[in-house]
Design a protein around this motif. Structure first.
Motif, short mmCIF file in Angstrom:
data_model
loop_
_atom_site.label_atom_id
_atom_site.label_comp_id
_atom_site.label_asym_id
_atom_site.label_seq_id
_atom_site.Cartn_x
_atom_site.Cartn_y
_atom_site.Cartn_z
N ALA A 241 0.85 -1.19 0.00
CA ALA A 241 0.00 0.00 0.00
C ALA A 241 0.88 1.24 0.00
O ALA A 241 1.75 1.39 0.85
N ASP A 242 0.64 2.11 -0.96
CA ASP A 242 1.32 3.41 -1.02
C ASP A 242 0.30 4.43 -0.52
O ASP A 242 -0.71 4.67 -1.16
N SER A 243 0.58 5.00 0.65
CA SER A 243 -0.37 5.89 1.30
C SER A 243 0.05 7.35 1.19
O SER A 243 1.21 7.67 1.38
N ARG A 244 -0.92 8.18 0.92
CA ARG A 244 -0.81 9.63 0.87
C ARG A 244 0.03 10.12 -0.29
O ARG A 244 0.88 10.98 -0.15
N LEU A 245 -0.22 9.58 -1.48
CA LEU A 245 0.38 10.13 -2.70
C LEU A 245 -0.28 11.46 -2.99
O LEU A 245 -1.50 11.56 -2.89
N LEU A 246 0.47 12.44 -3.37
CA LEU A 246 -0.10 13.73 -3.73
C LEU A 246 -0.15 13.84 -5.25
O LEU A 246 0.89 13.81 -5.92
N LEU A 247 -1.37 13.91 -5.78
CA LEU A 247 -1.59 14.01 -7.22
C LEU A 247 -2.65 15.06 -7.49
O LEU A 247 -3.40 15.44 -6.60
N ASN A 248 -2.73 15.49 -8.73
CA ASN A 248 -3.78 16.43 -9.11
C ASN A 248 -5.13 15.81 -8.78
O ASN A 248 -5.36 14.62 -9.02
N CYS A 249 -6.02 16.59 -8.21
CA CYS A 249 -7.33 16.08 -7.79
C CYS A 249 -8.18 15.61 -8.98
O CYS A 249 -9.05 14.76 -8.81
N CYS A 250 -7.92 16.15 -10.15
CA CYS A 250 -8.71 15.80 -11.33
C CYS A 250 -7.90 14.87 -12.23
O CYS A 250 -6.77 15.19 -12.60
N GLY A 251 -8.47 13.75 -12.57
CA GLY A 251 -7.78 12.80 -13.44
C GLY A 251 -8.25 11.40 -13.18
O GLY A 251 -9.14 11.14 -12.37
N GLN A 252 -7.63 10.47 -13.87
CA GLN A 252 -7.91 9.06 -13.70
C GLN A 252 -6.64 8.38 -13.21
O GLN A 252 -5.56 8.63 -13.74
N ARG A 253 -6.79 7.52 -12.22
CA ARG A 253 -5.64 6.85 -11.64
C ARG A 253 -5.81 5.34 -11.71
O ARG A 253 -6.92 4.82 -11.65
N ALA A 254 -4.69 4.64 -11.82
CA ALA A 254 -4.70 3.18 -11.85
C ALA A 254 -3.35 2.67 -11.32
O ALA A 254 -2.38 3.43 -11.26
N MET A 255 -3.33 1.41 -10.96
CA MET A 255 -2.11 0.79 -10.46
C MET A 255 -2.05 -0.65 -10.96
O MET A 255 -3.07 -1.34 -10.99
N HIS A 256 -0.87 -1.08 -11.36
CA HIS A 256 -0.70 -2.48 -11.71
C HIS A 256 0.72 -2.93 -11.37
O HIS A 256 1.63 -2.12 -11.21
N VAL A 257 0.87 -4.24 -11.23
CA VAL A 257 2.15 -4.84 -10.88
C VAL A 257 2.49 -5.86 -11.96
O VAL A 257 1.67 -6.70 -12.32
N ASP A 258 3.71 -5.77 -12.46
CA ASP A 258 4.23 -6.75 -13.41
C ASP A 258 5.42 -7.44 -12.76
O ASP A 258 6.21 -6.79 -12.07
N ARG A 259 5.52 -8.73 -12.99
CA ARG A 259 6.72 -9.44 -12.52
C ARG A 259 7.65 -9.58 -13.70
O ARG A 259 7.31 -10.16 -14.73
N ASN B 7 -13.06 15.82 -17.87
CA ASN B 7 -12.73 16.84 -16.88
C ASN B 7 -11.22 17.07 -16.88
O ASN B 7 -10.47 16.27 -16.34
N PRO B 8 -10.77 18.17 -17.48
CA PRO B 8 -9.32 18.43 -17.53
C PRO B 8 -8.76 18.66 -16.11
O PRO B 8 -9.49 18.74 -15.14
N ARG B 9 -7.48 18.77 -16.03
CA ARG B 9 -6.80 18.99 -14.74
C ARG B 9 -7.33 20.23 -14.04
O ARG B 9 -7.75 21.19 -14.67
N CYS B 10 -7.27 20.21 -12.71
CA CYS B 10 -7.68 21.36 -11.92
C CYS B 10 -6.47 21.91 -11.17
O CYS B 10 -5.37 21.38 -11.29
N ASP B 11 -6.66 22.96 -10.42
CA ASP B 11 -5.55 23.64 -9.74
C ASP B 11 -5.36 23.18 -8.30
O ASP B 11 -4.85 23.93 -7.47
N SER B 12 -5.78 21.96 -7.97
CA SER B 12 -5.62 21.49 -6.60
C SER B 12 -4.97 20.12 -6.55
O SER B 12 -5.01 19.35 -7.50
N VAL B 13 -4.35 19.84 -5.41
CA VAL B 13 -3.66 18.59 -5.16
C VAL B 13 -4.41 17.84 -4.08
O VAL B 13 -4.84 18.44 -3.09
N CYS B 14 -4.56 16.54 -4.24
CA CYS B 14 -5.26 15.70 -3.27
C CYS B 14 -4.40 14.50 -2.90
O CYS B 14 -3.54 14.07 -3.67
N ALA B 15 -4.68 13.94 -1.74
CA ALA B 15 -4.01 12.71 -1.30
C ALA B 15 -4.79 11.51 -1.80
O ALA B 15 -6.03 11.50 -1.75
#
Length: 181
Positions: free
Chosen positions: A74-92, A109-117
């Protein structure tokens, strides 16, 4: 395995393109991403009871279940733009688990001017006990040319739990709002 004869014949003929279909590959594991503010349940981000420091730094935590062989990261408290699509995957890749966190603009919805965790978590099945080599990459599609290496190292799953602090900087302003912290 009934395809061995066919694969051997293809290799003999030199049809390397078709030979790739005969190789066994390990499918990528897909992770789960929180809404802005992080997971409401601290267990989802593998936080220990009484952890009041959610907004004070980004932390990569792991837990290994010896009975099932599952490694949860678990990666906790990543700071990224509040607007967008996020995903995670693992490859061996050989003996390395490569985790890629992806953030890209949403076409509606294009990027916004705020950062979220945000929190990212994934469970990897059938991990052998011992040392596991991990590479954590972050691909912010519109901010850089390719995925950025955030951390790499080994995790000794014989310890069952552990963590690595990735960023000690506190989250700015209201980036953690919406979190249960």
């Amino acid at each position: 395995m009934k395809f061995v004869g066919v694969c051997g014949s293809l290799a003999t003929v030199g049809s390397l393109l078709l030979l790739g279909a005969c190789l066994e590959t390990e499918p990528a594991q897909v992770g789960v991403v929180s809404e802005a503010g992080g997971f409401l349940d601290p267990e989802r981000r593998l936080a220990i009871e009484g952890d009041e420091s959610y907004c004070s730094g980004e932390v990569l935590r792991w837990r290994y279940d010896r009975s099932s062989g599952a490694l949860t990261l678990a990666d906790s408290r990543l700071l990224l733009n509040c607007c967008g699509q996020r995903a995670m995957h693992v490859d061996r890749i050989d003996s390395i688990y490569e985790i890629t966190e992806r953030d890209e603009p949403d076409t509606a919805n294009p990027r916004c001017d705020s950062v979220c965790a945000f929190d990212f978590t994934v469970a990897i099945p059938e991990v052998s006990p011992g040392k596991v080599y991990v590479r954590l990459l972050r691909d912010v599609v519109d901010a850089q040319g390719s995925a950025e290496l955030i951390w790499q190292g080994e995790i000794d799953v014989r310890k069952s739990v552990g963590e690595v602090v990735l960023d000690r900087a506190a989250a700015p302003g209201d980036a953690c709002s919406g979190s249960s912290q």
